[in-house]
Motif scaffolding. Structure first.
Motif, PDB file in Angstrom:
ATOM      1  N   MET A   1       0.827  -1.185   0.000  1.00 58.26           N
ATOM      2  CA  MET A   1       0.000   0.000   0.000  1.00 58.26           C
ATOM      3  C   MET A   1       0.865   1.239   0.000  1.00 58.26           C
ATOM      4  N   SER A   2       0.433   2.214  -0.741  1.00 62.20           N
ATOM      5  CA  SER A   2       1.174   3.466  -0.840  1.00 62.20           C
ATOM      6  C   SER A   2       0.975   4.329   0.398  1.00 62.20           C
ATOM      7  N   LEU A   3       2.048   4.929   0.880  1.00 66.97           N
ATOM      8  CA  LEU A   3       1.951   5.853   1.991  1.00 66.97           C
ATOM      9  C   LEU A   3       2.016   7.296   1.512  1.00 66.97           C
ATOM     10  N   ILE A   4       2.046   7.500   0.196  1.00 64.18           N
ATOM     11  CA  ILE A   4       2.042   8.838  -0.379  1.00 64.18           C
ATOM     12  C   ILE A   4       0.613   9.144  -0.805  1.00 64.18           C
ATOM     13  N   PHE A   5       0.048  10.233  -0.256  1.00 64.23           N
ATOM     14  CA  PHE A   5      -1.350  10.562  -0.532  1.00 64.23           C
ATOM     15  C   PHE A   5      -1.497  11.216  -1.897  1.00 64.23           C
ATOM     16  N   ASP A   6      -2.308  10.619  -2.724  1.00 67.33           N
ATOM     17  CA  ASP A   6      -2.604  11.107  -4.061  1.00 67.33           C
ATOM     18  C   ASP A   6      -3.912  11.904  -3.992  1.00 67.33           C
ATOM     19  N   PRO A   7      -3.937  13.159  -4.446  1.00 66.75           N
ATOM     20  CA  PRO A   7      -5.167  13.957  -4.399  1.00 66.75           C
ATOM     21  C   PRO A   7      -6.340  13.305  -5.125  1.00 66.75           C
ATOM     22  N   GLN A   8      -6.051  12.459  -6.116  1.00 64.81           N
ATOM     23  CA  GLN A   8      -7.133  11.762  -6.811  1.00 64.81           C
ATOM     24  C   GLN A   8      -7.845  10.775  -5.903  1.00 64.81           C
ATOM     25  N   ILE A   9      -7.153  10.314  -4.871  1.00 62.68           N
ATOM     26  CA  ILE A   9      -7.795   9.417  -3.908  1.00 62.68           C
ATOM     27  C   ILE A   9      -8.922  10.155  -3.204  1.00 62.68           C
ATOM     28  N   ALA A  10      -8.681  11.385  -2.795  1.00 54.72           N
ATOM     29  CA  ALA A  10      -9.715  12.179  -2.131  1.00 54.72           C
ATOM     30  C   ALA A  10     -10.930  12.336  -3.048  1.00 54.72           C
ATOM     31  N   GLU A  11     -10.695  12.590  -4.325  1.00 57.18           N
ATOM     32  CA  GLU A  11     -11.796  12.712  -5.285  1.00 57.18           C
ATOM     33  C   GLU A  11     -12.581  11.404  -5.382  1.00 57.18           C
ATOM     34  N   ARG A  12     -11.867  10.283  -5.449  1.00 57.10           N
ATOM     35  CA  ARG A  12     -12.517   8.962  -5.559  1.00 57.10           C
ATOM     36  C   ARG A  12     -13.336   8.657  -4.311  1.00 57.10           C
ATOM     37  N   VAL A  13     -12.793   8.978  -3.131  1.00 64.29           N
ATOM     38  CA  VAL A  13     -13.491   8.714  -1.871  1.00 64.29           C
ATOM     39  C   VAL A  13     -14.725   9.608  -1.763  1.00 64.29           C
ATOM     40  N   ARG A  14     -14.593  10.873  -2.137  1.00 64.55           N
ATOM     41  CA  ARG A  14     -15.746  11.787  -2.106  1.00 64.55           C
ATOM     42  C   ARG A  14     -16.839  11.332  -3.083  1.00 64.55           C
ATOM     43  N   ALA A  15     -16.444  10.843  -4.239  1.00 63.56           N
ATOM     44  CA  ALA A  15     -17.423  10.347  -5.214  1.00 63.56           C
ATOM     45  C   ALA A  15     -18.170   9.146  -4.646  1.00 63.56           C
ATOM     46  N   SER A  16     -17.479   8.290  -3.933  1.00 60.40           N
ATOM     47  CA  SER A  16     -18.127   7.146  -3.302  1.00 60.40           C
ATOM     48  C   SER A  16     -19.149   7.611  -2.262  1.00 60.40           C
ATOM     49  N   PHE A  17     -18.756   8.585  -1.452  1.00 60.27           N
ATOM     50  CA  PHE A  17     -19.677   9.130  -0.446  1.00 60.27           C
ATOM     51  C   PHE A  17     -20.949   9.673  -1.114  1.00 60.27           C
ATOM     52  N   GLU A  18     -20.791  10.341  -2.238  1.00 61.29           N
ATOM     53  CA  GLU A  18     -21.946  10.899  -2.954  1.00 61.29           C
ATOM     54  C   GLU A  18     -22.889   9.803  -3.446  1.00 61.29           C
ATOM     55  N   ARG A  19     -22.365   8.613  -3.706  1.00 61.17           N
ATOM     56  CA  ARG A  19     -23.205   7.492  -4.163  1.00 61.17           C
ATOM     57  C   ARG A  19     -23.902   6.789  -2.994  1.00 61.17           C
ATOM     58  N   GLN A  20     -23.534   7.131  -1.786  1.00 59.52           N
ATOM     59  CA  GLN A  20     -24.140   6.480  -0.617  1.00 59.52           C
ATOM     60  C   GLN A  20     -25.442   7.189  -0.264  1.00 59.52           C
ATOM     61  N   HIS A  21     -26.541   6.672  -0.748  1.00 59.51           N
ATOM     62  CA  HIS A  21     -27.846   7.306  -0.547  1.00 59.51           C
ATOM     63  C   HIS A  21     -28.218   7.397   0.927  1.00 59.51           C
TER      64      HIS A  21
END
Length: 147
Positions: A1-21
Motif C-alpha cells: 500500500m502506498s503511503l504517499i497521498f494522491d489527491p485523486q484518492i480524495a476525489e474517488r473517496v468523495r465520489a463514493s460518499f456521494e453514491r451512498q444514498h
C-alpha cells in the motif's frame, strides 16, 4: 500500500460518499478527507432522533462506520474497494447537540484487513462531548471497484 497521498484518492473517496444514498437520507456531509483520516458531519434534526430527542444510536453507528470505512478507503489503490466486516460501538453519552462529528482514522493498514477507529462527538454550545467510540475491521476487496 502506498503511503504517499494522491489527491485523486480524495476525489474517488468523495465520489463514493456521494453514491451512498443513506448518507444523503440523514443529511450527512463529508468535509474532511485526508490520508488515513476522514470526518462526517451530521446536523441534529427530528428525522434522526430517538424517543428522548437524542440522535439515535443506530445513526451514530452509521456515521462512525462510514467515517472509519472511508478512512480505510484512502489507503487502497483505485482498483480495489473496501467493505466493513466487523465493528464494535460503545455509546459513551447521549448524542445531544446541534450536530455530530464522526472522525474516522486508520489504526493499522494491511493488504487484506485494515483496522480503523471512529470517535463520534456531539457538539453543543461549541463544546465537544464524546458520545460514540468504535473499532472496526475492514476487508480490502482486491480488483473489485464500486458500482
Amino acid at each position: 500500500m502506498s503511503l504517499i497521498f494522491d489527491p485523486q484518492i480524495a476525489e474517488r473517496v468523495r465520489a463514493s460518499f456521494e453514491r451512498q444514498h443513506a448518507m444523503r437520507l440523514i443529511r450527512a456531509t463529508f468535509p474532511v478527507v485526508e490520508q488515513g483520516r476522514t470526518e462526517i458531519h451530521l446536523p441534529h434534526w427530528q428525522g434522526v432522533e430517538q424517543q428522548h430527542g437524542f440522535v439515535h444510536g443506530g445513526v451514530v453507528g452509521m456515521i462512525a462506520d462510514s467515517a472509519a470505512g472511508y478512512a480505510a478507503m484512502t489507503m487502497v489503490p483505485a482498483t480495489d474497494s473496501v467493505l466493513t466486516v466487523e465493528f464494535k460501538l460503545n455509546l459513551m453519552a447521549p448524542a445531544d447537540g446541534e450536530k455530530l462529528i464522526a472522525r474516522g482514522q486508520v489504526v493499522r493498514p494491511g493488504r487484506t484487513l485494515i483496522v480503523t477507529k471512529a470517535d463520534v462527538f456531539a457538539i453543543k454550545d461549541g463544546k465537544e462531548t464524546l458520545c460514540g467510540l468504535m473499532q472496526q475491521t475492514i476487508m480490502v476487496m482486491h480488483g473489485k471497484v464500486e458500482k
